[in-house]
Design a protein around this motif. Structure first.
Motif, mmCIF file in Angstrom:
data_model
loop_
_atom_site.group_PDB
_atom_site.id
_atom_site.type_symbol
_atom_site.label_atom_id
_atom_site.label_comp_id
_atom_site.label_asym_id
_atom_site.label_seq_id
_atom_site.Cartn_x
_atom_site.Cartn_y
_atom_site.Cartn_z
ATOM 1 N N ALA A 2 -16.552 1.833 -5.092
ATOM 2 C CA ALA A 2 -15.876 0.527 -5.041
ATOM 3 C C ALA A 2 -14.678 0.553 -4.106
ATOM 4 N N THR A 3 -14.804 1.245 -2.990
ATOM 5 C CA THR A 3 -13.672 1.342 -2.070
ATOM 6 C C THR A 3 -13.430 0.042 -1.320
ATOM 7 N N GLU A 4 -14.328 -0.924 -1.477
ATOM 8 C CA GLU A 4 -14.149 -2.185 -0.762
ATOM 9 C C GLU A 4 -13.127 -3.091 -1.429
ATOM 10 N N ASN A 5 -12.749 -2.794 -2.669
ATOM 11 C CA ASN A 5 -11.754 -3.616 -3.345
ATOM 12 C C ASN A 5 -10.346 -3.244 -2.885
ATOM 13 N N LEU A 6 -9.611 -4.235 -2.409
ATOM 14 C CA LEU A 6 -8.248 -3.986 -1.936
ATOM 15 C C LEU A 6 -7.275 -4.073 -3.102
ATOM 16 N N TRP A 7 -7.325 -3.059 -3.975
ATOM 17 C CA TRP A 7 -6.530 -3.078 -5.204
ATOM 18 C C TRP A 7 -5.416 -2.054 -5.220
ATOM 19 N N ARG A 8 -5.024 -1.611 -4.053
ATOM 20 C CA ARG A 8 -3.849 -0.761 -3.929
ATOM 21 C C ARG A 8 -2.758 -1.610 -3.288
ATOM 22 N N PHE A 9 -1.583 -1.629 -3.910
ATOM 23 C CA PHE A 9 -0.519 -2.515 -3.436
ATOM 24 C C PHE A 9 0.728 -1.716 -3.092
ATOM 25 N N ILE A 10 1.257 -1.975 -1.899
ATOM 26 C CA ILE A 10 2.437 -1.274 -1.414
ATOM 27 C C ILE A 10 3.535 -2.283 -1.135
ATOM 28 N N LEU A 11 4.756 -1.952 -1.562
ATOM 29 C CA LEU A 11 5.906 -2.802 -1.280
ATOM 30 C C LEU A 11 6.521 -2.373 0.045
ATOM 31 N N LYS A 12 6.670 -3.323 0.936
ATOM 32 C CA LYS A 12 7.328 -3.034 2.213
ATOM 33 C C LYS A 12 8.779 -2.685 1.959
ATOM 34 N N LYS A 68 8.735 -10.985 -2.442
ATOM 35 C CA LYS A 68 8.006 -12.090 -1.844
ATOM 36 C C LYS A 68 6.564 -11.662 -1.577
ATOM 37 N N PRO A 69 5.621 -12.588 -1.695
ATOM 38 C CA PRO A 69 4.210 -12.235 -1.477
ATOM 39 C C PRO A 69 3.972 -11.582 -0.123
ATOM 40 N N GLU A 70 4.716 -11.996 0.893
ATOM 41 C CA GLU A 70 4.492 -11.430 2.225
ATOM 42 C C GLU A 70 5.024 -10.002 2.352
ATOM 43 N N ASP A 71 5.750 -9.533 1.339
ATOM 44 C CA ASP A 71 6.245 -8.154 1.370
ATOM 45 C C ASP A 71 5.280 -7.174 0.708
ATOM 46 N N ILE A 72 4.149 -7.687 0.212
ATOM 47 C CA ILE A 72 3.156 -6.839 -0.447
ATOM 48 C C ILE A 72 1.981 -6.591 0.498
ATOM 49 N N ILE A 73 1.620 -5.330 0.652
ATOM 50 C CA ILE A 73 0.481 -4.961 1.475
ATOM 51 C C ILE A 73 -0.654 -4.509 0.563
ATOM 52 N N ALA A 74 -1.852 -5.067 0.742
ATOM 53 C CA ALA A 74 -3.021 -4.653 -0.037
ATOM 54 C C ALA A 74 -3.917 -3.782 0.822
ATOM 55 N N THR A 75 -4.319 -2.621 0.289
ATOM 56 C CA THR A 75 -5.191 -1.712 1.027
ATOM 57 C C THR A 75 -6.232 -1.141 0.064
ATOM 58 N N PRO A 76 -7.267 -0.472 0.599
ATOM 59 C CA PRO A 76 -8.226 0.207 -0.288
ATOM 60 C C PRO A 76 -7.541 1.300 -1.091
#
Length: 189
Positions: free
Chosen positions: A175-185, A160-168
């Motif tokens: 380009a550390t401002e792009n939140l392109w790291r994704f973690i599954l809860k 589910k979309p709410e189970d994905i966390i986006a971080t730097p």
DNA sequence: CTGTTGATCTGCT
DNA sequence: GCAGATCAACAGT
């Protein structure tokens, strides 16, 4: 379990990075099956200053400009291999997704033997560790991930979309401002 | 040909 | 939390 088709990778790199969460990475060594669920990814695309393929094509990064759905493996810091999946929409010149972490499912004993450690928590929770546990190196460069072979990716659980966390993203200086790291809860991990 | 850098991990403090 | 390991690819001379 169905293998992801090539069309899965023919979309925006950031979208594919999110969709890869919860999918199953499968490594076959002779008759030994190793597999794990993808729980952390990072997206890298053309024009992104932090990406290997930000500007010109070179000997190392040419895989990122090639056919989508293939493996891109590189060696860094003198010690570590990292595994990427090539993915981009067809209007973009290059793009790839770094597989940062998986949750082991099959062949855990084999992975522990490869890593020569005992701690389950640190078995496959980083790009270099994961590559070592699955015995990934330059021999896997360019392997087709959409065909059953020594390395491929199959359907996994629904996320589910709410189970994905986006971080730097980690370990980069630009380009550390792009939140392109994704973690599954993961409730149980 | 030479110098620098890097999408990291481990062990020690 | 921080420094050291360790080497191939890259860019510059």
């Amino acid at each position: 379990m169905d293998i992801l088709p090539r069309t899965f990778y023919e979309r925006d790199t950031v979208l594919v990075a999110q969709d890869l969460l919860g999918k199953i990475l499968v490594r076959k060594i002779n008759n030994q099956i190793l597999s794990g669920m993808i729980i952390e990814t990072e997206a890298y695309k053309f024009g992104d200053p932090a990406c290997h393929a930000c500007k010109n094509i070179t000997e190392r990064n040419k895989g990122l400009f090639g056919e989508v759905g293939r493996a891109y493996v590189y060696f860094t810091y003198g010690n570590h291999y990292c595994l990427n999946a090539v993915a981009r929409d067809l209007n973009t010149r290059s793009g790839g997704i770094l597989i940062r972490a998986i949750k082991p499912i099959e062949g855990i004993e084999f992975m522990i033997a490869n890593r020569r450690i005992q701690n389950l928590k640190t078995l496959t929770n980083g790009p270099g560790k994961l590559a070592q546990a699955l015995q990934i190196n330059n021999a896997q460069y360019g392997i087709d991930l959409t065909k059953e072979g020594e390395l491929y990716i199959t359907e996994g659980i629904k996320v589910k979309p709410e189970d994905i966390i986006a971080t730097p993203r980690i370990g980069i200086t630009k380009a550390t401002e792009n939140l392109w790291r994704f973690i599954l809860k993961m409730p149980d991990y």
